[in-house]
Design a protein around this motif. Structure first.
Motif, PDB file in Angstrom:
ATOM      1  N   ALA A 285      -2.632 -16.009  -6.017  1.00  0.00           N
ATOM      2  CA  ALA A 285      -1.970 -16.908  -4.418  1.00  0.00           C
ATOM      3  C   ALA A 285      -0.918 -16.696  -3.411  1.00  0.00           C
ATOM      4  O   ALA A 285      -1.486 -17.366  -2.591  1.00  0.00           O
ATOM      5  CB  ALA A 285      -0.883 -17.707  -5.451  1.00  0.00           C
ATOM      6  N   TYR A 286      -0.556 -15.406  -3.855  1.00  0.00           N
ATOM      7  CA  TYR A 286       0.543 -14.295  -2.836  1.00  0.00           C
ATOM      8  C   TYR A 286      -1.032 -13.943  -2.103  1.00  0.00           C
ATOM      9  O   TYR A 286      -2.018 -13.271  -1.991  1.00  0.00           O
ATOM     10  CB  TYR A 286       1.031 -13.720  -3.399  1.00  0.00           C
ATOM     11  CG  TYR A 286       2.449 -14.210  -3.790  1.00  0.00           C
ATOM     12  CD1 TYR A 286       2.666 -15.797  -3.977  1.00  0.00           C
ATOM     13  CD2 TYR A 286       3.568 -13.454  -3.900  1.00  0.00           C
ATOM     14  CE1 TYR A 286       4.105 -15.964  -4.255  1.00  0.00           C
ATOM     15  CE2 TYR A 286       4.789 -13.780  -4.550  1.00  0.00           C
ATOM     16  CZ  TYR A 286       4.803 -15.104  -4.380  1.00  0.00           C
ATOM     17  OH  TYR A 286       5.923 -15.535  -5.210  1.00  0.00           O
ATOM     18  N   ALA A 287      -0.603 -13.679  -0.172  1.00  0.00           N
ATOM     19  CA  ALA A 287      -0.795 -13.235  -0.051  1.00  0.00           C
ATOM     20  C   ALA A 287      -0.316 -11.344   0.555  1.00  0.00           C
ATOM     21  O   ALA A 287       1.094 -11.547   0.862  1.00  0.00           O
ATOM     22  CB  ALA A 287      -1.037 -13.827   1.989  1.00  0.00           C
ATOM     23  N   SER A 288      -1.324 -10.623   1.642  1.00  0.00           N
ATOM     24  CA  SER A 288      -0.993  -8.783   0.562  1.00  0.00           C
ATOM     25  C   SER A 288      -1.376  -9.295   2.689  1.00  0.00           C
ATOM     26  O   SER A 288      -2.466  -9.653   3.295  1.00  0.00           O
ATOM     27  CB  SER A 288      -1.491  -7.749  -0.124  1.00  0.00           C
ATOM     28  OG  SER A 288      -1.344  -8.830  -1.027  1.00  0.00           O
ATOM     29  N   CYS A 289      -0.553  -7.576   3.133  1.00  0.00           N
ATOM     30  CA  CYS A 289      -1.250  -7.879   4.655  1.00  0.00           C
ATOM     31  C   CYS A 289      -2.250  -6.532   4.311  1.00  0.00           C
ATOM     32  O   CYS A 289      -1.872  -5.532   3.678  1.00  0.00           O
ATOM     33  CB  CYS A 289      -0.105  -6.753   4.735  1.00  0.00           C
ATOM     34  SG  CYS A 289       1.867  -7.887   5.367  1.00  0.00           S
ATOM     35  N   VAL A 290      -3.066  -6.986   5.515  1.00  0.00           N
ATOM     36  CA  VAL A 290      -4.528  -5.936   5.221  1.00  0.00           C
ATOM     37  C   VAL A 290      -4.898  -6.230   6.659  1.00  0.00           C
ATOM     38  O   VAL A 290      -5.084  -7.129   7.576  1.00  0.00           O
ATOM     39  CB  VAL A 290      -5.646  -7.395   4.608  1.00  0.00           C
ATOM     40  CG1 VAL A 290      -7.496  -7.160   4.785  1.00  0.00           C
ATOM     41  CG2 VAL A 290      -5.073  -7.960   2.948  1.00  0.00           C
ATOM     42  N   THR A 291      -5.834  -4.997   6.953  1.00  0.00           N
ATOM     43  CA  THR A 291      -6.307  -4.682   7.985  1.00  0.00           C
ATOM     44  C   THR A 291      -7.301  -5.426   8.639  1.00  0.00           C
ATOM     45  O   THR A 291      -8.124  -5.947   7.239  1.00  0.00           O
ATOM     46  CB  THR A 291      -6.501  -3.441   8.076  1.00  0.00           C
ATOM     47  OG1 THR A 291      -7.501  -2.342   7.265  1.00  0.00           O
ATOM     48  CG2 THR A 291      -5.093  -2.104   7.793  1.00  0.00           C
ATOM     49  N   ILE A 292      -7.836  -5.663   9.459  1.00  0.00           N
ATOM     50  CA  ILE A 292      -8.839  -6.386  10.044  1.00  0.00           C
ATOM     51  C   ILE A 292      -9.628  -5.714  11.219  1.00  0.00           C
ATOM     52  O   ILE A 292     -10.382  -7.104  11.661  1.00  0.00           O
ATOM     53  CB  ILE A 292      -8.422  -8.291  10.639  1.00  0.00           C
ATOM     54  CG1 ILE A 292      -7.387  -7.944  11.781  1.00  0.00           C
ATOM     55  CG2 ILE A 292      -8.042  -9.000   9.421  1.00  0.00           C
ATOM     56  CD1 ILE A 292      -7.354  -9.249  12.306  1.00  0.00           C
ATOM     57  N   ALA A 293      -9.544  -5.062  11.202  1.00  0.00           N
ATOM     58  CA  ALA A 293     -10.477  -3.974  12.463  1.00  0.00           C
ATOM     59  C   ALA A 293      -9.925  -3.029  11.688  1.00  0.00           C
ATOM     60  O   ALA A 293      -8.875  -1.801  11.160  1.00  0.00           O
ATOM     61  CB  ALA A 293      -9.988  -4.892  13.984  1.00  0.00           C
TER      62      ALA A 293
END
Length: 346
Positions: A285-293
């Motif tokens: 349920a938590y969100a992590s920091c993820v690269t999108i490019a």
């Protein structure tokens, strides 16, 4: 925490509320009906049934033959004459109740009734609201030295305090029930705030609600405010005649009240924080920091190449996102990579 013990059952805020099925005089003097109600109560898990003990000639003067209750069309004297049980039947009922592992309670309305119950070996006494300011009777019963549960309808804090002083002086364990003596009671007249007021004024007493509304909801609400006891009138069949049948719960409603009160009691208390048991939910349920490019070594993190996505299994959670913006990548990073601190230049 205030606590009393009734036939081995602890009563107080730390324990699930004791649900008391007030059979009262709904049996109308019929032992078979009374027995049926006891057995039906036991079948749905009720721990305690309560009757009323009436010795009419010691309880009322002849003037009572002219007094007609608001929910009746005959005098209170006639009602009690019709509905009183013999001592032999009361003893049979007590034996039945206790053989089923339940608590037998009865409300005495006179000195003779109290003496009868004492001779029967009852474990304690439930005192009705009408006797809350009957200080001679309160003192007489307190003299037995057994636990007392006192209903407080129709009484002010001042008059309740006098009865409490008697019970304290006699050193008997006692509990208090907030009550509104209206039959039935409209929800807006229940006044759960008054129950809380009793808790604050008498911190040495467990406090509960004796309710006369048409539903179980006020009792359930009372649990959330700390009620240790819940009492409602009860009958096996709402089609039966009886003085209080119209505002009584049936076995199914009692089952719901017992179950609901226990669930609510379990849900009380606690403090805000993260439970270890929540970790399995945190992971997705938590969100992590993820690269999108794609990001080159030395390139700054921006909202164009970095965002936050589930699951929360990454090293850097969403709460740190703003602090990453403008910092440089320590190497080339592919899209859809959960960021780690080693990928962020200090």
């Amino acid at each position: 925490m205030p606590e009393i013990t009734l036939a081995g059952r602890k009563i107080g805020p730390e324990h699930a509320p004791l649900v008391i099925a007030e059979i009262g005089i709904n049996h109308e003097g019929d032992y078979a009906k009374a027995e049926r109600m006891v057995r039906d109560a036991h079948a749905v898990g009720c721990e305690c049934v309560k009757f009323q003990c009436h010795v009419v000639e010691d309880e009322m003067s002849p003037q009572a033959k002219k007094v007609i209750p608001g929910n009746a069309d005959v005098s209170i004297y006639e009602i009690m004459e019709r509905c009183q049980l013999s001592e032999a039947d009361e003893r049979r009922l007590k034996d039945l109740v206790e053989s089923l592992g339940m608590i037998y309670l009865s409300t005495p309305f006179s000195r003779a009734a109290a003496d009868r119950l004492e001779s029967m070996g009852v474990c304690g006494y439930k005192i009705g609201s009408g006797e809350c300011n009957n200080y001679p009777l309160i003192d007489h019963i307190a003299g037995f030295g057994k636990p007392m549960i006192l209903s407080t309808g129709m009484n002010s804090m001042e008059s309740i305090s006098k009865s409490v002083d008697i019970m304290r002086a006699r050193k008997v364990p006692f509990a208090l029930m907030h009550t509104t003596s209206m039959y039935p009671t409209p929800p807006e007249k229940v006044r759960l705030g008054a129950m809380v007021e009793l808790m604050q004024a008498f911190p040495d007493a467990p406090v509960g609600l004796s309710d006369h509304t048409m539903t179980i909801y006020p009792c359930l609400g009372a649990v959330s405010l700390g009620a240790s006891m819940l009492e409602r009138h009860y009958t096996s069949d709402k089609s039966w005649p009886g003085p209080d049948v119209s505002l009584s719960m049936d076995p199914e409603e009692m089952r719901q009240l017992i179950e609901g009160s226990r669930i609510i009691h379990k849900a009380l208390g606690g403090t805000k924080g993260v439970l270890p048991e929540e970790q399995v939910t945190i992971d997705f349920a938590y969100a992590s920091c993820v690269t999108i490019a794609p990001i080159k070594k030395g390139e700054a993190f921006t909202k164009a190449n970095l965002w936050v996505k589930r699951p929360g299994t990454g090293e850097i959670l969403a709460e740190h996102f703003e602090g990453l913006l403008g910092k440089a990548a320590t190497r080339d990073i592919d899209p859809d990579t959960q960021l780690t601190w080693e990928l962020v230049a200090k």
